[in-house]
Design a protein around this motif. Sequence first.
Motif, short mmCIF file in Angstrom:
data_model
loop_
_atom_site.label_atom_id
_atom_site.label_comp_id
_atom_site.label_asym_id
_atom_site.label_seq_id
_atom_site.Cartn_x
_atom_site.Cartn_y
_atom_site.Cartn_z
N LYS A 1 78.02 2.82 -24.57
CA LYS A 1 78.64 4.13 -24.91
C LYS A 1 77.81 5.17 -25.65
O LYS A 1 77.96 6.37 -25.49
CB LYS A 1 80.10 3.86 -25.65
CG LYS A 1 80.89 5.36 -25.44
CD LYS A 1 82.24 4.90 -26.33
CE LYS A 1 82.99 6.31 -26.30
NZ LYS A 1 84.09 6.05 -26.98
N PHE A 2 76.86 4.59 -26.87
CA PHE A 2 76.37 5.52 -27.52
C PHE A 2 74.74 5.46 -27.68
O PHE A 2 73.91 6.21 -27.91
CB PHE A 2 76.64 5.06 -29.09
CG PHE A 2 78.14 5.03 -29.24
CD1 PHE A 2 78.78 6.30 -29.62
CD2 PHE A 2 79.01 4.02 -29.05
CE1 PHE A 2 80.14 6.32 -29.68
CE2 PHE A 2 80.32 4.15 -29.52
CZ PHE A 2 81.08 5.27 -29.89
N ALA A 3 74.27 4.28 -27.33
CA ALA A 3 72.52 3.80 -27.17
C ALA A 3 71.98 4.46 -26.03
O ALA A 3 72.50 4.83 -24.92
CB ALA A 3 72.46 2.50 -27.18
N ASP A 4 70.82 5.00 -26.06
CA ASP A 4 69.82 5.33 -25.06
C ASP A 4 69.68 4.51 -24.06
O ASP A 4 69.42 3.12 -24.32
CB ASP A 4 68.45 5.64 -25.86
CG ASP A 4 67.45 6.16 -24.71
OD1 ASP A 4 66.67 5.26 -24.23
OD2 ASP A 4 67.58 7.40 -24.34
N PRO A 5 69.86 4.43 -22.90
CA PRO A 5 70.08 3.46 -21.83
C PRO A 5 68.66 2.72 -21.80
O PRO A 5 68.64 1.52 -21.79
CB PRO A 5 70.43 4.21 -20.56
CG PRO A 5 70.96 5.38 -21.04
CD PRO A 5 70.51 5.71 -22.38
N ASP A 6 67.63 3.46 -21.80
CA ASP A 6 66.21 2.75 -21.91
C ASP A 6 65.89 1.85 -22.99
O ASP A 6 65.41 0.71 -22.91
CB ASP A 6 65.23 3.84 -21.56
CG ASP A 6 65.28 4.64 -20.18
OD1 ASP A 6 65.84 3.73 -19.33
OD2 ASP A 6 64.65 5.56 -20.20
N LYS A 7 66.39 2.41 -24.20
CA LYS A 7 65.94 1.59 -25.16
C LYS A 7 66.85 0.56 -25.55
O LYS A 7 66.55 -0.76 -25.81
CB LYS A 7 66.35 2.49 -26.55
CG LYS A 7 65.33 3.36 -26.77
CD LYS A 7 65.64 4.29 -28.00
CE LYS A 7 64.66 5.29 -28.30
NZ LYS A 7 64.72 6.01 -29.70
N LEU A 8 68.01 0.46 -24.98
CA LEU A 8 69.26 -0.67 -24.93
C LEU A 8 68.68 -1.63 -23.87
O LEU A 8 68.70 -2.90 -24.19
CB LEU A 8 70.59 0.07 -24.58
CG LEU A 8 71.62 -1.08 -24.56
CD1 LEU A 8 71.81 -1.84 -26.04
CD2 LEU A 8 72.92 -0.32 -24.34
N ALA A 9 68.31 -1.04 -22.83
CA ALA A 9 67.75 -2.18 -21.63
C ALA A 9 66.64 -2.93 -22.15
O ALA A 9 66.48 -4.30 -21.96
CB ALA A 9 67.29 -1.30 -20.40
N PHE A 10 65.55 -2.32 -23.12
CA PHE A 10 64.60 -3.06 -23.56
C PHE A 10 65.06 -4.10 -24.61
O PHE A 10 64.45 -5.19 -24.60
CB PHE A 10 63.52 -2.06 -24.40
CG PHE A 10 62.51 -2.60 -25.09
CD1 PHE A 10 61.51 -3.25 -24.53
CD2 PHE A 10 62.58 -2.84 -26.51
CE1 PHE A 10 60.50 -3.70 -25.19
CE2 PHE A 10 61.70 -3.41 -27.39
CZ PHE A 10 60.30 -3.89 -26.70
N GLU A 11 65.86 -3.50 -25.66
CA GLU A 11 66.56 -4.47 -26.52
C GLU A 11 67.10 -5.82 -25.96
O GLU A 11 66.97 -6.94 -26.20
CB GLU A 11 67.43 -3.91 -27.40
CG GLU A 11 67.04 -2.77 -28.38
CD GLU A 11 66.06 -3.22 -29.37
OE1 GLU A 11 66.05 -4.24 -29.46
OE2 GLU A 11 65.47 -2.40 -30.08
N VAL A 12 67.89 -5.61 -24.83
CA VAL A 12 68.79 -6.68 -24.10
C VAL A 12 67.45 -7.55 -23.67
O VAL A 12 67.56 -9.01 -23.79
CB VAL A 12 69.32 -6.23 -22.99
CG1 VAL A 12 69.84 -7.25 -22.21
CG2 VAL A 12 70.67 -5.38 -23.56
#
Length: 637
Positions: A217-228
């Motif tokens: 809900k809050f994170a940048d989608p690309d950054k979050l996908a990288f973290e995952v």
Amino acid sequence: MFKTTRNLFLATSLAVTWMLPATAGNIPDLQESAFWKSEVENGNLPPVQDRIPQEPLIVDLSAKGREFGTPGGTLRTMVTRSKDIRQMVVYGYARLVGFDENYKIVPDLLESYENEGNRKFTLHLRDGHKWSDGTPFSSEDFRYWWEDVANNELLSPSGPPDFLIVEDKLPTVSFPDETTIVYEWEDPNPDFLQSLAQARPPFIYRPAEFLKQYHEKFADPDKLAFEVDDARVKSWAALHNKLDNLYKFDNHQLPTLQPWLNASSGKKIRHNFVRNPYYHRVDTNGVQLPYIDVVEMEIVAPGLVAAKTNAGESDLQGRGLAFRDASILKKGEEQGNYKTLLWKTGVASQIAIYPNLNFADDGWREVLRDVRVRRALSLAIDRKTINQALYFKLAHPGAMSVLPASPFYDEENAQAWAQYDIDQANALLDEAGLDQRDGNGIRLLPDGRPMELVIETAGERQEVENALQIVTDNWRDIGVKLVMRPLDRDILRNRVFSGNTMASVWFGWDDGIPQAHTSPAYLAPTDQVFLAWPKWGQYYQTGGEAGEPPDMPDAERLMALAHDWEVATTDEEREAVWSEMLKIHANQLYAIGILNGAPQPIVVSNRLRNVPEKAMWAWEPGAHFGIHRPDEFFFAD
């Protein structure tokens, strides 16, 4: 969190005499700790007056009969499993509200709270309070948990925790301003504050600023996908839950409010915890707590705790020690430069036998459900001999009930069916229809099988096995053969929960000293961990999806009484519930207690101050060392 290499090392206001209300006029001149001084001088950390809340919790140590300490030093202690680094959260005991040394609930992280009829609780935070990374601790952390974690199906599939559900309804939660949170129910929730004060608290807040980086809900989608992808997990929710470990304390990046923060990453033999520069407590001399700079927690094999402690390798040790270790610990005091204290224990019974009323074997289940059998087994235990042999008469023989420190103590309950009486035990077994014996004198079950009662243990406490050896001899006199089976703790619990264990042995109730505000839910079949009724507990915990509903009248009555306590509006009504539930347990013997009050060895370095000479060692309430406030312990040198 900090840019230097040091980071890598790394209520309604109640009248409490030792806790002073903080106002602009009585906050003492603050002293910067030597530990963080270089960080402040280098501009990596604000000065102490900008780190603590505007109204910190001011501790008057003189009013508590304690010494004012000098900051510094490293405290060494030991645990036996990697996951037990969570004991730093237990011992740290920073809670929204917590128990004081008299077991009264007082504000801690909260500046104050208001309780309106146990239906509406208004929580007031300390203005300017910060997490260990310097970010604000505010109502947003509560809102984030409530709306974006507890009520997010991906993060919390089962929804908010049970202690917030009253009469099958959730509370209304609101956040009027940055320092105010309001929980409101239609019906009373008298267990709310006590739940917040537990040894393992239900954290109703999260460090929102940190965790929002991992929330879709809050994170940048690309950054979050990288973290995952980088974390090698399946989803953002799995990553969020992996990092969201306020209790496990194994994510060194996660901000905390505890007195010490985790400065170690990954699995290690030794973990270092360093003082939280933003901790909210100060003494009346202006010294920010905790006094001790670093806690070093070493993970050792269970059998080595006593030996390493004896060698002077621990400054404060309770876990991993048993009364059998007391003599050798006493002998090593001079060379190890420590003293051995004997604290009272707070469990309802040091050793308790749990006949499994949900045992999968129909024949044995009927036998164990006959109260005459359970009474006979209890009467045939020579508790005085066990106390003499194991505890040098320092424990208290008796049934499982609350301890004298509780206002609900009743001597009749404490001694119910606990006298050593072989004749009466034999008469009860005969009366129960178990009057036939084989050639060896062992009684026969109605289906002809010998009465061989298998008791499974966790195999962790020698005192349990020693006690059961004595019980084995005792029960032979009533025609019952005791078979002891040691198992791994996790295997034992899984067997009990699945109904495959005939009987087991463990401690009694964790909370042997309940007060008027204590919920009696653990006396009712509400949880599978009470080893006498795992299936009934599962039924309650899963809303009927697993387990079995209680089908014995007294157990059904216990469930009704637990509900009566929840909806009661007066202390008198709640006290009446407690009295009846304890009487039912005394009569029905769902667990056969052997003795209580067994001394717990506590080893304390001769250099360490403010550790009480006499105290209670209890998980609930008290969080072991937590209630005694280790943030106030210090080294004299």
